[in-house]
Scaffold this motif. Structure first.
Motif, mmCIF file in Angstrom:
data_model
loop_
_atom_site.group_PDB
_atom_site.id
_atom_site.type_symbol
_atom_site.label_atom_id
_atom_site.label_comp_id
_atom_site.label_asym_id
_atom_site.label_seq_id
_atom_site.Cartn_x
_atom_site.Cartn_y
_atom_site.Cartn_z
ATOM 1 N N PHE A 197 -5.556 14.242 -30.086
ATOM 2 C CA PHE A 197 -4.116 14.145 -30.267
ATOM 3 C C PHE A 197 -3.385 13.748 -28.987
ATOM 4 C CE2 PHE A 197 -5.541 17.262 -33.419
ATOM 5 C CZ PHE A 197 -4.979 16.753 -34.577
ATOM 6 N N VAL A 198 -4.069 13.767 -27.830
ATOM 7 C CA VAL A 198 -3.394 13.624 -26.545
ATOM 8 C C VAL A 198 -3.472 12.180 -26.046
ATOM 9 C CG1 VAL A 198 -3.337 14.377 -24.145
ATOM 10 C CG2 VAL A 198 -3.852 16.004 -25.951
ATOM 11 N N LYS A 248 1.278 14.267 -36.004
ATOM 12 C CA LYS A 248 1.697 14.939 -34.779
ATOM 13 C C LYS A 248 0.842 14.456 -33.625
ATOM 14 C CE LYS A 248 -1.246 18.915 -35.888
ATOM 15 N NZ LYS A 248 -1.251 20.363 -36.194
ATOM 16 N N LEU A 249 1.415 14.500 -32.427
ATOM 17 C CA LEU A 249 0.665 14.112 -31.237
ATOM 18 C C LEU A 249 1.316 14.683 -29.991
ATOM 19 C CD1 LEU A 249 1.417 10.418 -30.248
ATOM 20 C CD2 LEU A 249 2.648 11.588 -32.054
ATOM 21 N N LEU A 250 0.534 14.719 -28.925
ATOM 22 C CA LEU A 250 1.014 15.206 -27.638
ATOM 23 C C LEU A 250 0.865 14.075 -26.626
ATOM 24 C CD1 LEU A 250 0.331 18.679 -26.107
ATOM 25 C CD2 LEU A 250 0.227 16.648 -24.681
ATOM 26 N N VAL A 251 1.952 13.755 -25.946
ATOM 27 C CA VAL A 251 1.948 12.699 -24.940
ATOM 28 C C VAL A 251 2.113 13.352 -23.572
ATOM 29 C CG1 VAL A 251 3.014 10.574 -24.152
ATOM 30 C CG2 VAL A 251 2.953 11.089 -26.597
ATOM 31 N N PHE A 252 1.181 13.068 -22.677
ATOM 32 C CA PHE A 252 1.187 13.684 -21.348
ATOM 33 C C PHE A 252 1.502 12.621 -20.312
ATOM 34 C CE2 PHE A 252 -0.570 15.411 -17.466
ATOM 35 C CZ PHE A 252 -0.357 16.776 -17.572
ATOM 36 N N PHE A 253 2.592 12.828 -19.589
ATOM 37 C CA PHE A 253 2.981 11.921 -18.509
ATOM 38 C C PHE A 253 2.618 12.577 -17.184
ATOM 39 C CE2 PHE A 253 6.268 10.766 -21.791
ATOM 40 C CZ PHE A 253 5.682 9.549 -22.123
ATOM 41 N N GLY A 254 1.566 12.106 -16.587
ATOM 42 C CA GLY A 254 1.045 12.683 -15.356
ATOM 43 C C GLY A 254 -0.438 12.389 -15.297
ATOM 44 N N ASP A 255 -1.187 13.237 -14.602
ATOM 45 C CA ASP A 255 -2.627 13.048 -14.487
ATOM 46 C C ASP A 255 -3.324 14.294 -15.000
ATOM 47 O OD1 ASP A 255 -5.215 12.557 -13.835
ATOM 48 O OD2 ASP A 255 -4.871 12.161 -11.705
#
Length: 442
Positions: free
Chosen positions: A410-411, A346-353
């Motif tokens: 994870f991010v 599992k992982l979390l992908v953050f699009f932004g800052d």
């Protein structure tokens, strides 16, 4: 004197007899020794060929393809590429085929090993047959993705980008994984959640001015009615590519609006993503093939935003969903729950800052700071806009919060523009960096 001469002649005759007897006795000893040498050579050659055949059959069964002919060809190429030249010269024939039940590969070698000594007895070679079988490794891998997309007024370009990527998202992700020498997925599902803010009365967002005080939150003058959260497909996933049209239509139907009263309810959306009906390995069937059981499930949450996130325990939030956590520890417990999501994949992908949005210490504690001559709306809401640094005493909301519940490992953080230009590429990049992602065996 005569006796001595006679004895000497007898002794000489005895030595000749012994030599003759020894010569006759040495022949079988030599043959036995030669046979032992030949047998040892044949035995070691058989063992080496068996090892090479076993490795080739195993490689074929684990080769990442559903085409049996490709598995056979891969096993054959593996054998000839890895077997030393002297051993290959002994192979009279190599036969590799699918087993009768189509659940494995069967390999057979007819080998002819030349002898070095026994050919004097007419045995110029020794012939042997080697057999190897292995079950085909079934690897039915599924990727479940939940997209949490900030749908406030400044996010229309990003919504358009996701909509455009939806046309071939699953194909592009797999293609880019292959380019990174990672194994593609057999099935993919996606779910979309648009979010704005629960900081106002449920179903209402102030389009024109950010609330400046607790009183403004309680008695707002709203100009429009917009849902704080819009969930796709009644909370279920769409299977790709079978339900690609519905996926794309839902994305295209959303228009970015409202949101001038930053921050937004990002953690509400994240919690909603955690509540998704994730597929589980060894339990559920592949989304696109109900005859096959999932052997490996990967869970990915992606967040798009250019705004700060409202504190998870912000007392100004209105009518939050009943299952919304009231602190970060409870949110982390959901992330860590193995019955909810995969414990490893599992992982979390953050699009932004992650570091752009900041919050004052007062806001972190839930205290409302009304705007006045010495304060600004950004101080009140936690947004710093274009300000290069956080307000005095401020902390980075997304980064700090993610750190609180141990999510840093994870991010994966990418820019909004990168996601808009190449969404599949960013997702594939984050996946390819995971140690649990298997490499292609090609």
């Amino acid at each position: 004197m005569c006796f001595d001469k006679a004895f000497s002649r007898f002794a000489a005759a005895q030595r000749g007899t012994v030599a003759i007897i020894f010569a006759f006795a040495f022949i079988p000893v030599l043959l036995i020794t030669g046979a032992a040498v030949d047998y040892t050579h044949v035995s070691s050659s058989k063992a080496a060929l068996q090892e090479q055949l076993d490795a080739a059959i195993l490689a074929g069964t684990t080769f990442k393809t559903s085409d049996n002919k490709e598995k056979i060809e891969f096993a054959r190429k593996h054998f000839y590429a890895s077997t030393p030249a002297d051993l290959k010269s002994y192979v009279h024939s190599l036969d590799i085929d699918i087993m009768a039940d189509e659940q494995g590969l069967h390999g057979a070698i007819d080998a002819i090993v030349p002898t070095q000594f026994m050919h004097v007895l007419g045995w110029d070679e020794m012939r042997t047959t080697l057999i190897s079988e292995a079950d085909i490794t079934v690897d039915n891998r599924q990727l479940d993705m939940v997209f949490c997309i900030d749908a406030t007024g400044s996010m229309q370009e990003e919504i358009n980008g996701v909509t455009s990527a939806a046309s071939s998202l699953e194909d592009q992700i797999n293609a880019k994984l292959k380019a990174k020498h990672k194994t593609p997925f057999n099935a993919m599902r996606v779910r979309v959640i648009f979010y704005r803010d629960f900081g106002a009365e449920e179903g209402k967002i102030d389009l024109f001015a950010p609330p400046q005080s607790q009183e403004a939150y309680n008695t707002p003058n709203f100009e429009d009615t917009i849902a704080p959260m819009n969930r796709s497909n009644y909370g279920a996933f769409w299977t790709l590519p079978e339900q690609r049209t519905s996926f794309k239509s839902f994305l295209a139907s959303e228009n970015a609006n409202a949101g001038e009263d930053e921050p937004e309810s990002g953690f509400v959306c994240l919690n909603e993503a955690l509540e998704s009906p994730w597929a589980h390995a060894k339990e559920d069937k592949l989304a696109n093939d109900p005859e096959k059981t999932i052997t490996s499930a990967t869970h990915l949450i992606a967040i798009w935003t250019d705004a700060n996130a409202r504190p998870i325990n912000d007392p100004r939030a209105h009518n939050l969903p009943s299952h919304q956590p009231r602190d970060y520890e409870e949110l982390k417990a959901k992330w860590d729950d193995p019955n909810r999501m995969s414990p490893k994949n599992k992982l979390l992908v953050f699009f932004g800052d992650l570091d752009r949005a900041c919050a004052t210490t007062e806001e972190q504690s839930g205290v409302i700071v009304a705007s006045g001559p010495e304060t600004t709306a950004s101080d009140t809401t936690g947004s710093v806009g274009d300000t290069p640094a956080c307000p005095a005493g401020g902390v980075a909301r997304w980064r700090e919060s993610i750190g609180q519940w141990g999510m840093n490992e994870f991010v994966f953080n990418y820019s909004l523009q990168a996601a808009t230009n190449d969404l599949a590429g960013q997702i594939a990049d984050a996946l390819a960096k995971q140690p649990w992602m298997p490499r292609l065996t090609r």
